[in-house]
Design a protein around this motif. Structure first.
Motif, mmCIF file in Angstrom:
data_model
loop_
_atom_site.group_PDB
_atom_site.id
_atom_site.type_symbol
_atom_site.label_atom_id
_atom_site.label_comp_id
_atom_site.label_asym_id
_atom_site.label_seq_id
_atom_site.Cartn_x
_atom_site.Cartn_y
_atom_site.Cartn_z
ATOM 1 N N PHE A 27 0.830 -1.201 0.000
ATOM 2 C CA PHE A 27 0.000 0.000 0.000
ATOM 3 C C PHE A 27 0.865 1.253 0.000
ATOM 4 O O PHE A 27 0.532 2.256 -0.646
ATOM 5 N N VAL A 28 1.972 1.217 0.727
ATOM 6 C CA VAL A 28 2.896 2.350 0.724
ATOM 7 C C VAL A 28 3.437 2.589 -0.675
ATOM 8 O O VAL A 28 3.525 3.731 -1.146
ATOM 9 N N VAL A 29 3.786 1.519 -1.377
ATOM 10 C CA VAL A 29 4.266 1.631 -2.758
ATOM 11 C C VAL A 29 3.227 2.324 -3.631
ATOM 12 O O VAL A 29 3.561 3.077 -4.550
ATOM 13 N N ASN A 30 1.944 2.081 -3.319
ATOM 14 C CA ASN A 30 0.854 2.672 -4.096
ATOM 15 C C ASN A 30 0.410 4.038 -3.577
ATOM 16 O O ASN A 30 -0.628 4.551 -3.992
ATOM 17 N N GLY A 31 1.172 4.610 -2.643
ATOM 18 C CA GLY A 31 0.922 5.977 -2.222
ATOM 19 C C GLY A 31 -0.007 6.174 -1.047
ATOM 20 O O GLY A 31 -0.306 7.319 -0.681
ATOM 21 N N LEU A 32 -0.476 5.100 -0.423
ATOM 22 C CA LEU A 32 -1.361 5.238 0.725
ATOM 23 C C LEU A 32 -0.553 5.275 2.019
ATOM 24 O O LEU A 32 0.559 4.757 2.085
ATOM 25 N N SER A 33 -1.122 5.895 3.028
ATOM 26 C CA SER A 33 -0.556 5.827 4.370
ATOM 27 C C SER A 33 -1.243 4.688 5.119
ATOM 28 O O SER A 33 -2.451 4.454 4.942
ATOM 29 N N VAL A 34 -0.481 3.994 5.929
ATOM 30 C CA VAL A 34 -0.963 2.768 6.566
ATOM 31 C C VAL A 34 -1.008 2.931 8.080
ATOM 32 O O VAL A 34 -0.075 3.464 8.689
ATOM 33 N N ILE A 35 -2.111 2.472 8.665
ATOM 34 C CA ILE A 35 -2.180 2.294 10.115
ATOM 35 C C ILE A 35 -2.121 0.792 10.342
ATOM 36 O O ILE A 35 -3.045 0.057 9.970
ATOM 37 N N ALA A 36 -1.015 0.325 10.897
ATOM 38 C CA ALA A 36 -0.773 -1.107 11.084
ATOM 39 C C ALA A 36 -0.867 -1.451 12.561
ATOM 40 O O ALA A 36 -0.311 -0.750 13.407
ATOM 41 N N THR A 37 -1.577 -2.527 12.872
ATOM 42 C CA THR A 37 -1.699 -2.913 14.273
ATOM 43 C C THR A 37 -0.862 -4.143 14.582
ATOM 44 O O THR A 37 -0.648 -5.015 13.733
ATOM 45 N N LEU A 38 -0.415 -4.201 15.830
ATOM 46 C CA LEU A 38 0.340 -5.333 16.355
ATOM 47 C C LEU A 38 -0.155 -5.620 17.762
ATOM 48 O O LEU A 38 -0.789 -4.771 18.402
ATOM 49 N N LEU A 39 0.152 -6.800 18.262
ATOM 50 C CA LEU A 39 -0.036 -7.068 19.678
ATOM 51 C C LEU A 39 1.133 -6.429 20.440
ATOM 52 O O LEU A 39 2.225 -6.271 19.869
ATOM 53 N N PRO A 40 0.944 -6.049 21.685
ATOM 54 C CA PRO A 40 1.979 -5.308 22.416
ATOM 55 C C PRO A 40 3.342 -5.989 22.453
ATOM 56 O O PRO A 40 4.372 -5.309 22.467
ATOM 57 N N HIS A 41 3.382 -7.328 22.460
ATOM 58 C CA HIS A 41 4.656 -8.028 22.580
ATOM 59 C C HIS A 41 5.401 -8.174 21.256
ATOM 60 O O HIS A 41 6.536 -8.637 21.241
ATOM 61 N N GLU A 42 4.788 -7.784 20.145
ATOM 62 C CA GLU A 42 5.414 -7.996 18.849
ATOM 63 C C GLU A 42 6.394 -6.882 18.494
ATOM 64 O O GLU A 42 6.133 -5.707 18.756
ATOM 65 N N GLY A 43 7.502 -7.268 17.881
ATOM 66 C CA GLY A 43 8.465 -6.296 17.402
ATOM 67 C C GLY A 43 7.884 -5.459 16.278
ATOM 68 O O GLY A 43 6.960 -5.881 15.585
ATOM 69 N N ARG A 44 8.431 -4.266 16.064
ATOM 70 C CA ARG A 44 7.856 -3.360 15.068
ATOM 71 C C ARG A 44 8.865 -2.670 14.162
ATOM 72 O O ARG A 44 8.513 -1.802 13.382
ATOM 73 N N LYS A 45 10.113 -3.082 14.249
ATOM 74 C CA LYS A 45 11.125 -2.476 13.390
ATOM 75 C C LYS A 45 10.823 -2.703 11.914
ATOM 76 O O LYS A 45 11.183 -1.890 11.064
ATOM 77 N N HIS A 46 10.183 -3.820 11.607
ATOM 78 C CA HIS A 46 9.869 -4.141 10.206
ATOM 79 C C HIS A 46 8.862 -3.168 9.600
ATOM 80 O O HIS A 46 8.687 -3.141 8.380
ATOM 81 N N LEU A 47 8.196 -2.386 10.445
ATOM 82 C CA LEU A 47 7.197 -1.422 9.969
ATOM 83 C C LEU A 47 7.699 0.020 10.060
ATOM 84 O O LEU A 47 6.905 0.961 9.968
ATOM 85 N N ASP A 48 8.996 0.173 10.209
ATOM 86 C CA ASP A 48 9.580 1.502 10.343
ATOM 87 C C ASP A 48 9.587 2.218 8.990
ATOM 88 O O ASP A 48 10.413 1.952 8.123
ATOM 89 N N HIS A 49 8.621 3.119 8.799
ATOM 90 C CA HIS A 49 8.487 3.858 7.543
ATOM 91 C C HIS A 49 7.651 5.111 7.833
ATOM 92 O O HIS A 49 6.675 5.045 8.604
ATOM 93 N N PRO A 50 7.984 6.253 7.242
ATOM 94 C CA PRO A 50 7.236 7.487 7.529
ATOM 95 C C PRO A 50 5.760 7.430 7.161
ATOM 96 O O PRO A 50 4.960 8.213 7.693
ATOM 97 N N GLN A 51 5.375 6.524 6.252
ATOM 98 C CA GLN A 51 3.971 6.411 5.862
ATOM 99 C C GLN A 51 3.227 5.328 6.638
ATOM 100 O O GLN A 51 2.061 5.048 6.343
ATOM 101 N N ILE A 52 3.878 4.719 7.618
ATOM 102 C CA ILE A 52 3.236 3.676 8.408
ATOM 103 C C ILE A 52 3.156 4.091 9.871
ATOM 104 O O ILE A 52 4.164 4.399 10.503
ATOM 105 N N HIS A 53 1.931 4.120 10.386
ATOM 106 C CA HIS A 53 1.688 4.413 11.797
ATOM 107 C C HIS A 53 1.395 3.089 12.499
ATOM 108 O O HIS A 53 0.481 2.356 12.095
#
Length: 308
Positions: A27-53
């Motif tokens: 979706f980021v490639v297609n120009g959208l901004s993303v709100i991505a959810t995780l469980l509290p214990h999950e790592g989040r470095k893989h979602l490090d991008h200015p268009q991903i919250h």
């Protein structure tokens, strides 16, 4: 969807290496901004991008929804273009995350532990329902799209998957009805009928953690059942899957049902053109069910004789 503002997609269940992660990137490639959810214990470095919250959310917990909704409203200004609940991904497995909560349950219908099924429905069915309930007005505001991840298991009677199949069938028909009801408000609903895709579900079924009960009438198939649990399916990768489904969802007029993933052509063809009982014939042979004929009766006679 209008291009005069930032477009937002909300994706639940974006653990590293899974479908949600792949979708967020696409979706980021297609120009959208993303709100991505995780469980509290999950790592989040893989979602490090200015268009991903990245926000924490457990879709089974109603108490988390209102605070979460306020965060989303603040980010999106009350407009949500795509709601994609991936708490219930497609059929298949990739054992790459030991911490992922189980949302699949492989077991014969007769031996099913209903407590396990209740957990699965909480994630696979009630989770998407909960998200629609809380975010439908934001979707109406943006004339957006709801995407439900169905499965070929919700269409054909895949043996040893009755409970999982039931959750997918329920979600598919919920989506069918939602599509009709949301049409007056300009919100589209897409059921993605997914085939074999490498995901993190059913992790708990692998290895020695899932077996038939010792007293099961299917005990003669214990070896086949274990082999089925530990199989390595011919599955599409999450990135391949994401590319195909995102391209379809972003079309001006996407289909109501979109079949995608390995084995979908076979299932769609057989289900469309042949009698329903064709599946009975096929699975009876594929899973060697004929070997069970007479086994329980013979066991019962032996038990009677022994007691006498």
């Amino acid at each position: 969807m209008t291009n005069s503002r930032t477009r937002f997609v909300l994706i639940t269940g974006c653990g590293e290496g899974g479908i949600g992660h792949a979708l967020a990137k696409q979706f980021v490639v297609n120009g959208l901004s993303v709100i991505a959810t995780l469980l509290p214990h999950e790592g989040r470095k893989h979602l490090d991008h200015p268009q991903i919250h990245v926000l924490d959310l457990d879709v089974t917990q109603e108490k988390e929804m209102l605070p979460f909704k306020k965060h989303v409203e603040a980010i999106t200004a009350g407009n949500l273009d795509v709601l994609w609940d991936l708490s219930a991904p497609a059929l298949s497995i990739l054992p790459d995350q030991a911490h992922v909560s189980p949302i699949g349950y492989t077991m014969t219908a007769a031996d099913t532990d209903v407590r396990q099924v209740e957990k699965m429905f909480a994630v696979n069915v009630f989770g998407p329902m909960r998200m629609v309930h809380h975010f439908h007005k934001m979707l109406v505001s943006a004339r957006g799209v709801v995407v439900n991840i169905g499965s070929i298991g919700g269409v054909c009677p895949y043996v040893f998957g009755a409970s999982y199949n039931a959750t997918k069938a329920a979600l598919i028909h919920y989506g069918n009805t939602l599509r009709v009801e949301m049409k007056p408000f300009g919100v589209r609903v897409i059921n993605v009928i997914s085939g074999e895709v490498s995901t993190n579900i059913l992790k708990s079924d692998m290895g020695d953690s899932r077996a038939l009960p010792e007293d099961s009438i299917y005990a003669p198939l214990a070896g086949l059942f274990k082999a089925h649990i530990n199989r390595t399916p011919d599955a599409m990768t999450p990135n391949e899957y994401a590319q195909g489904v995102v391209a379809t969802v972003l079309k001006r007029s996407p289909p109501a049902w979109f079949w995608y993933g390995n084995s979908t052509l076979l299932v769609r063809t057989l289900d469309t053109f042949l009698p329903r009982t064709t599946w009975d014939w096929l699975f009876y042979r594929w899973f060697n069910l004929k070997t069970l004929e007479g086994t329980f009766t013979e066991s019962g006679k032996e038990s009677t004789s022994a007691q006498a």
